[in-house]
Design a protein around this motif. Structure first.
Motif, short mmCIF file in Angstrom:
data_model
loop_
_atom_site.label_atom_id
_atom_site.label_comp_id
_atom_site.label_asym_id
_atom_site.label_seq_id
_atom_site.Cartn_x
_atom_site.Cartn_y
_atom_site.Cartn_z
N ASP A 62 0.87 -1.19 0.00
CA ASP A 62 0.00 0.00 0.00
C ASP A 62 0.90 1.23 0.00
O ASP A 62 1.53 1.57 1.00
CB ASP A 62 -0.90 -0.01 1.23
N SER A 63 0.95 1.92 -1.13
CA SER A 63 1.92 2.99 -1.32
C SER A 63 1.51 4.32 -0.74
O SER A 63 2.28 5.29 -0.81
CB SER A 63 2.22 3.18 -2.82
N LEU A 64 0.33 4.40 -0.11
CA LEU A 64 -0.09 5.68 0.46
C LEU A 64 -1.04 5.44 1.64
O LEU A 64 -2.21 5.13 1.45
CB LEU A 64 -0.80 6.54 -0.60
N ILE A 97 3.45 2.43 3.16
CA ILE A 97 4.26 3.64 3.12
C ILE A 97 3.46 4.77 3.74
O ILE A 97 2.36 5.11 3.26
CB ILE A 97 4.70 3.99 1.68
N GLY A 98 3.98 5.35 4.81
CA GLY A 98 3.29 6.40 5.54
C GLY A 98 3.65 7.78 5.04
O GLY A 98 4.79 8.04 4.68
N VAL A 99 2.65 8.67 5.03
CA VAL A 99 2.86 10.04 4.56
C VAL A 99 2.13 11.03 5.46
O VAL A 99 1.20 10.66 6.20
CB VAL A 99 2.35 10.23 3.11
N LEU A 100 2.54 12.29 5.36
CA LEU A 100 1.77 13.39 5.90
C LEU A 100 0.98 14.01 4.75
O LEU A 100 1.32 13.84 3.59
CB LEU A 100 2.68 14.45 6.51
N TYR A 127 7.58 1.97 5.65
CA TYR A 127 8.49 3.00 5.15
C TYR A 127 7.75 4.33 5.21
O TYR A 127 6.54 4.38 5.46
CB TYR A 127 8.94 2.70 3.72
N CYS A 128 8.48 5.43 4.98
CA CYS A 128 7.88 6.77 5.04
C CYS A 128 8.40 7.63 3.91
O CYS A 128 9.45 7.37 3.32
CB CYS A 128 8.23 7.48 6.36
N HIS A 129 7.65 8.70 3.64
CA HIS A 129 8.15 9.79 2.80
C HIS A 129 8.39 10.99 3.70
O HIS A 129 7.63 11.23 4.65
CB HIS A 129 7.15 10.16 1.72
N LYS A 153 14.20 4.46 7.01
CA LYS A 153 12.80 4.26 6.64
C LYS A 153 12.29 5.28 5.61
O LYS A 153 11.25 5.05 5.00
CB LYS A 153 11.90 4.27 7.88
N ILE A 154 12.98 6.36 5.42
CA ILE A 154 12.52 7.37 4.46
C ILE A 154 13.02 6.99 3.07
O ILE A 154 14.21 6.90 2.82
CB ILE A 154 12.99 8.78 4.86
#
Length: 401
Positions: A62-64, A97-100, A127-129, A153-154
């Protein structure tokens, strides 16, 4: 001692069709995929799973996802809740992948990174952006490139916003600088270094990304635009973006209001894009889980708010295959191999010897979830969670299957 799992007689999709195979997991890796595997050393502690009448597929990527929630467009009381472990596992998601998003003030990168570590400890890969909707990007080290190089992780930047009234209205030069920093950081760290792009319903659509590439050494593959099924005009622009070499992402979380007002359901968008001749490896779906799903009137005023669901990813796969007759391997690619490739996650998204042991058993008839194995450990069995997040209540965490 490493856990050994032998899955017997499953119909394996890697995501390409392999047919009926046995799959051996040793520790956190796939050790073998073959016919009629037999282990001679009977002293080993082996768990044998019956894969007959099941489809064995890679765990979903899940990319977002908004691990720590999002929103707030309607004030502090509208900040959405954090994701819990079983929100992911009961949806078949083994990598997220976690985002703000809009809010990078009360939702912070330090909080996002901490949540990613927590979910990893509980059982899935995370992982994160770095960054959020706004440019200049907020970062942990003060620099996009440094974040990518120094923080494991980024893996990218985003989701930066364009063509949206909530964006920071970035200039083309600003978008280029973000993409350049992400590319250099990704190269030096051996990561994907892509820029995840939130695309709103503004009239400029994807033109800012074309403009950023034109006259520069950047390529469209540096950008990973999402919400491309937001409306018909954006969907058509997305097809042009893919034809020019880019990868586009469809959002599976939605509302009845959005569908009634022109959003193209993700499964429908995937089906139509494939029919238009776009390669399956250029098409992905993501859940936008735990994001706010705000509804605005023509004056830009908030009139409603719902919350994205990670479970929508599995539902979109089921709809695409069972209702729209999308080829199963193609639909599966959009939530496994394709996002793993664009994100630079070389050990994810495929069932291949040596890759991470992230896989699902789906019931053949209705594609419901039966078993989830992440990093070689069983987290869901017979459709019910067997591992829970630290603060979850087990009796509330079950699904059919």
């Amino acid at each position: 001692m490493e856990q050994i799992i032998l899955i017997k007689g499953a119909n394996v999709f890697a995501p390409n069709t392999l047919g009926i195979k046995d799959v051996l997991i040793a520790g956190c890796r796939i050790a073998a995929i073959s016919d009629n595997l037999v282990l001679n050393n009977t002293n080993l502690p082996i768990t044998v799973l019956d894969g007959s009448d099941k489809l064995l597929v890679p765990g979903f990527v899940d990319s977002l996802v908004h691990y720590i929630g999002g929103g707030g467009e309607g004030g502090f009381a509208t900040r959405t809740p954090e994701m819990q472990l079983t929100d992911a596992t009961l949806a078949g998601v083994t990598t997220a992948i976690g985002v703000l998003g809009t809010d990078a003030t009360t939702r912070t990168l330090t909080n996002l990174l901490a949540k990613a570590h927590a979910l990893e400890t509980e059982g899935i890969s995370t992982y994160c952006h770095t960054g959020s909707y706004e440019i200049p990007c907020r970062t942990l080290t003060g620099n996009i490139t440094d974040d990518l190089i120094l923080i494991d992780k980024i893996i990218g930047v985003g989701e930066i916003a364009i063509s949206d009234h909530r964006s920071s209205q970035p200039t083309i030069a600003e978008i280029r600088k973000v993409a350049a920093a992400a590319r250099v950081g990704g190269m030096l760290a051996g990561k994907g270094g892509i820029v995840s792009v939130h695309v709103g319903s503004g009239a400029s659509l994807l033109q800012p990304l074309f403009d950023a590439v034109n006259g520069s050494e950047l390529t469209l593959k540096q950008f990973y635009p999402t919400h491309i099924n937001r409306n018909e005009a954006l969907f058509q622009a997305g097809l042009d973006f893919a034809r020019a070499g880019g990868v586009i992402d469809f959002t599976t979380s939605t509302t009845d209001y959005d569908i009634q007002h022109g959003e193209v359901a993700a499964a429908v968008a995937l089906s139509r894009a494939l029919q238009a001749g776009i390669s399956p490896m250029q098409l992905t779906m993501s859940s936008d889980g735990n994001a706010s799903l705000p509804v605005y009137n023509v004056q830009g005023e908030l009139i409603g708010l719902e919350v994205g669901k990670v479970s929508s990813l599995l539902a979109a796969l089921q709809t695409a295959v069972l209702d729209l007759n999308v080829n199963f391997a193609d639909a599966l690619t959009s939530i496994t191999a394709a996002p793993a490739q664009v994100l630079g996650l070389k050990h994810k998204g495929q069932l291949t010897v040596g890759k991470d042991a992230d896989m699902l058993l789906l019931n053949r008839q209705d594609l419901s979830l039966h078993t989830v194995i992440a990093k070689g450990k069983t987290l869901v069995s017979n459709g019910k969670a067997t591992v829970f997040g630290t603060f979850e209540k087990p009796q509330h965490c079950a699904t059919g299957g």
